[in-house]
Design a protein around this motif. Structure first.
Motif, PDB file in Angstrom:
ATOM      1  N   LEU A   1       0.848  -1.190   0.000  1.00 16.78           N
ATOM      2  CA  LEU A   1       0.000   0.000   0.000  1.00 16.78           C
ATOM      3  C   LEU A   1       0.882   1.238   0.000  1.00 16.78           C
ATOM      4  N   GLY A   2       0.314   2.330  -0.442  1.00 16.82           N
ATOM      5  CA  GLY A   2       1.020   3.597  -0.417  1.00 16.82           C
ATOM      6  C   GLY A   2       0.497   4.480  -1.520  1.00 16.82           C
ATOM      7  N   PRO A   3       0.697   5.766  -1.381  1.00 21.05           N
ATOM      8  CA  PRO A   3       0.193   6.703  -2.379  1.00 21.05           C
ATOM      9  C   PRO A   3       0.934   6.573  -3.709  1.00 21.05           C
ATOM     10  N   PRO A   4       0.366   7.126  -4.773  1.00 26.98           N
ATOM     11  CA  PRO A   4       1.041   7.108  -6.070  1.00 26.98           C
ATOM     12  C   PRO A   4       2.417   7.769  -5.946  1.00 26.98           C
ATOM     13  N   GLY A   5       3.426   7.143  -6.519  1.00 27.44           N
ATOM     14  CA  GLY A   5       4.775   7.702  -6.480  1.00 27.44           C
ATOM     15  C   GLY A   5       5.576   7.330  -5.252  1.00 27.44           C
ATOM     16  N   ALA A   6       5.015   6.494  -4.377  1.00 29.49           N
ATOM     17  CA  ALA A   6       5.697   6.136  -3.130  1.00 29.49           C
ATOM     18  C   ALA A   6       6.833   5.134  -3.341  1.00 29.49           C
TER      19      ALA A   6
ATOM     20  N   LEU B   1      -3.571  11.885  -5.630  1.00 32.05           N
ATOM     21  CA  LEU B   1      -3.427  11.849  -4.164  1.00 32.05           C
ATOM     22  C   LEU B   1      -4.766  12.091  -3.474  1.00 32.05           C
ATOM     23  N   GLU B   2      -5.579  12.989  -4.025  1.00 32.54           N
ATOM     24  CA  GLU B   2      -6.910  13.234  -3.455  1.00 32.54           C
ATOM     25  C   GLU B   2      -7.735  11.952  -3.477  1.00 32.54           C
ATOM     26  N   VAL B   3      -7.732  11.266  -4.605  1.00 33.77           N
ATOM     27  CA  VAL B   3      -8.478  10.008  -4.725  1.00 33.77           C
ATOM     28  C   VAL B   3      -7.911   8.981  -3.749  1.00 33.77           C
ATOM     29  N   TYR B   4      -6.585   8.905  -3.673  1.00 34.92           N
ATOM     30  CA  TYR B   4      -5.939   7.947  -2.765  1.00 34.92           C
ATOM     31  C   TYR B   4      -6.378   8.210  -1.322  1.00 34.92           C
ATOM     32  N   HIS B   5      -6.298   9.462  -0.871  1.00 35.96           N
ATOM     33  CA  HIS B   5      -6.635   9.776   0.515  1.00 35.96           C
ATOM     34  C   HIS B   5      -8.114   9.528   0.817  1.00 35.96           C
ATOM     35  N   ALA B   6      -8.966   9.773  -0.156  1.00 33.73           N
ATOM     36  CA  ALA B   6     -10.409   9.578   0.053  1.00 33.73           C
ATOM     37  C   ALA B   6     -10.798   8.104   0.036  1.00 33.73           C
ATOM     38  N   GLN B   7     -10.236   7.329  -0.898  1.00 31.15           N
ATOM     39  CA  GLN B   7     -10.705   5.954  -1.090  1.00 31.15           C
ATOM     40  C   GLN B   7      -9.779   4.890  -0.534  1.00 31.15           C
ATOM     41  N   THR B   8      -8.473   5.025  -0.770  1.00 28.15           N
ATOM     42  CA  THR B   8      -7.554   3.934  -0.474  1.00 28.15           C
ATOM     43  C   THR B   8      -6.898   4.048   0.889  1.00 28.15           C
ATOM     44  N   ALA B   9      -6.586   5.245   1.350  1.00 28.42           N
ATOM     45  CA  ALA B   9      -5.932   5.393   2.651  1.00 28.42           C
ATOM     46  C   ALA B   9      -6.691   4.695   3.790  1.00 28.42           C
ATOM     47  N   PRO B  10      -8.038   4.695   3.792  1.00 26.79           N
ATOM     48  CA  PRO B  10      -8.750   3.990   4.865  1.00 26.79           C
ATOM     49  C   PRO B  10      -8.453   2.485   4.920  1.00 26.79           C
TER      50      PRO B  10
ATOM     51  N   ASP C   1       5.214  11.516   2.603  1.00 29.20           N
ATOM     52  CA  ASP C   1       4.559  12.809   2.691  1.00 29.20           C
ATOM     53  C   ASP C   1       4.180  13.299   1.286  1.00 29.20           C
ATOM     54  N   ASP C   2       2.984  13.848   1.154  1.00 30.09           N
ATOM     55  CA  ASP C   2       2.509  14.331  -0.154  1.00 30.09           C
ATOM     56  C   ASP C   2       3.478  15.338  -0.779  1.00 30.09           C
ATOM     57  N   LYS C   3       4.019  16.234   0.041  1.00 24.77           N
ATOM     58  CA  LYS C   3       4.934  17.251  -0.469  1.00 24.77           C
ATOM     59  C   LYS C   3       6.177  16.596  -1.079  1.00 24.77           C
ATOM     60  N   VAL C   4       6.680  15.547  -0.416  1.00 29.34           N
ATOM     61  CA  VAL C   4       7.849  14.827  -0.933  1.00 29.34           C
ATOM     62  C   VAL C   4       7.503  14.144  -2.259  1.00 29.34           C
ATOM     63  N   LEU C   5       6.302  13.576  -2.349  1.00 29.97           N
ATOM     64  CA  LEU C   5       5.881  12.929  -3.600  1.00 29.97           C
ATOM     65  C   LEU C   5       5.861  13.931  -4.741  1.00 29.97           C
ATOM     66  N   LEU C   6       5.328  15.115  -4.486  1.00 28.62           N
ATOM     67  CA  LEU C   6       5.280  16.150  -5.517  1.00 28.62           C
ATOM     68  C   LEU C   6       6.695  16.540  -5.945  1.00 28.62           C
ATOM     69  N   GLU C   7       7.618  16.662  -4.959  1.00 28.83           N
ATOM     70  CA  GLU C   7       9.010  16.992  -5.284  1.00 28.83           C
ATOM     71  C   GLU C   7       9.647  15.881  -6.118  1.00 28.83           C
ATOM     72  N   ARG C   8       9.361  14.609  -5.769  1.00 36.44           N
ATOM     73  CA  ARG C   8       9.918  13.477  -6.527  1.00 36.44           C
ATOM     74  C   ARG C   8       9.466  13.522  -7.981  1.00 36.44           C
ATOM     75  N   ILE C   9       8.178  13.777  -8.190  1.00 37.37           N
ATOM     76  CA  ILE C   9       7.641  13.820  -9.559  1.00 37.37           C
ATOM     77  C   ILE C   9       8.289  14.957 -10.345  1.00 37.37           C
ATOM     78  N   GLU C  10       8.398  16.118  -9.705  1.00 40.41           N
ATOM     79  CA  GLU C  10       8.999  17.261 -10.399  1.00 40.41           C
ATOM     80  C   GLU C  10      10.467  16.986 -10.720  1.00 40.41           C
ATOM     81  N   THR C  11      11.196  16.353  -9.791  1.00 37.96           N
ATOM     82  CA  THR C  11      12.606  16.008 -10.016  1.00 37.96           C
ATOM     83  C   THR C  11      12.726  14.995 -11.138  1.00 37.96           C
ATOM     84  N   ARG C  12      11.883  13.961 -11.108  1.00 34.52           N
ATOM     85  CA  ARG C  12      11.929  12.938 -12.162  1.00 34.52           C
ATOM     86  C   ARG C  12      11.651  13.567 -13.525  1.00 34.52           C
ATOM     87  N   ALA C  13      10.704  14.482 -13.578  1.00 35.26           N
ATOM     88  CA  ALA C  13      10.375  15.144 -14.844  1.00 35.26           C
ATOM     89  C   ALA C  13      11.552  15.989 -15.339  1.00 35.26           C
TER      90      ALA C  13
END
Length: 193
Positions: free
Chosen positions: A6-11, A147-156, A116-128
């Motif tokens: 389990l984990g958010p997209p980009g984890a 991430l919004e979908v993940y937190h609403a549906q999958t995080a639980p 952390d969501d902020k770290v995920l965003l930084e990872r994506i920007e760095t990879r790009a």
């Protein structure tokens, strides 16, 4: 060994799954890949899924559970598997639990990569920035929506497995090798329990 990552997209679930596949000689089961394979093979459940997908609708939990059920009965799953992309909801987690009970199998562990969501965003920007190739979903806006979908549906789902005592949380913000070592340690604890 039967695992869920389990984990958010980009984890880093895909990266860690590859390592686990090699180390434990198990298969990674991506629900997207399984769905496409069932449709291509024109199995009865694949034909049902195709009909739903052709209408632009999401494939039901029942269809997905049937596809997973058929897939984990295959010989290459005898040593175990890693589920990738399933369960995404508590209803799917319940369905998976019932399926495994029916088959007299159990999950060995559910490993959650916490990032952390902020770290995920930084990872994506760095990879790009660093790679010449940019995937379609490698942008901050797409990741925010995912991430919004993940937190609403999958995080639980994490709470679901935490309550059952099968969740092992791992700090996914460390290096790839450090995360791998933490996962190995969590799996050893599970086997020793």
């Amino acid at each position: 060994m039967r695992l869920i990552l389990l984990g958010p997209p980009g984890a880093g679930k895909g990266t860690q799954a590859k390592r686990l596949v090699e180390k434990h000689k198990i298969v990674q089961l991506s629900t997207g890949d399984m769905l496409r394979a069932a449709v291509k093979a024109e199995t009865p459940v694949g034909l049902k899924a195709k009909e739903v997908m052709d209408r632009g609708e999401l494939v039901s939990d029942d269809i997905m559970v049937t596809i997973i059920s058929e897939r984990i009965d295959q010989p290459d799953c005898a040593n175990g598997f890693i589920l990738d992309g399933f369960p995404r909801t508590i209803a799917q987690a319940d369905a998976l639990s019932s399926l495994l009970t029916e088959k007299k199998k159990r999950l060995d562990a559910v490993v959650e990569l916490e990032v952390d969501d902020k770290v995920l965003l930084e990872r994506i920007e760095t990879r790009a920035r660093e790679s010449g190739e940019v995937r379609a979903d490698d942008n901050a806006e797409t990741l925010r929506k995912r991430l919004e979908v993940y937190h609403a549906q999958t995080a639980p789902v994490s709470g679901y497995y935490r309550a059952k005592g099968t969740l092992k949380a791992v700090d996914g913000m460390k290096s790839i090798d450090e995360v791998a070592a933490l996962i190995d340690m969590a799996l050893r604890e599970t086997q020793d329990a």
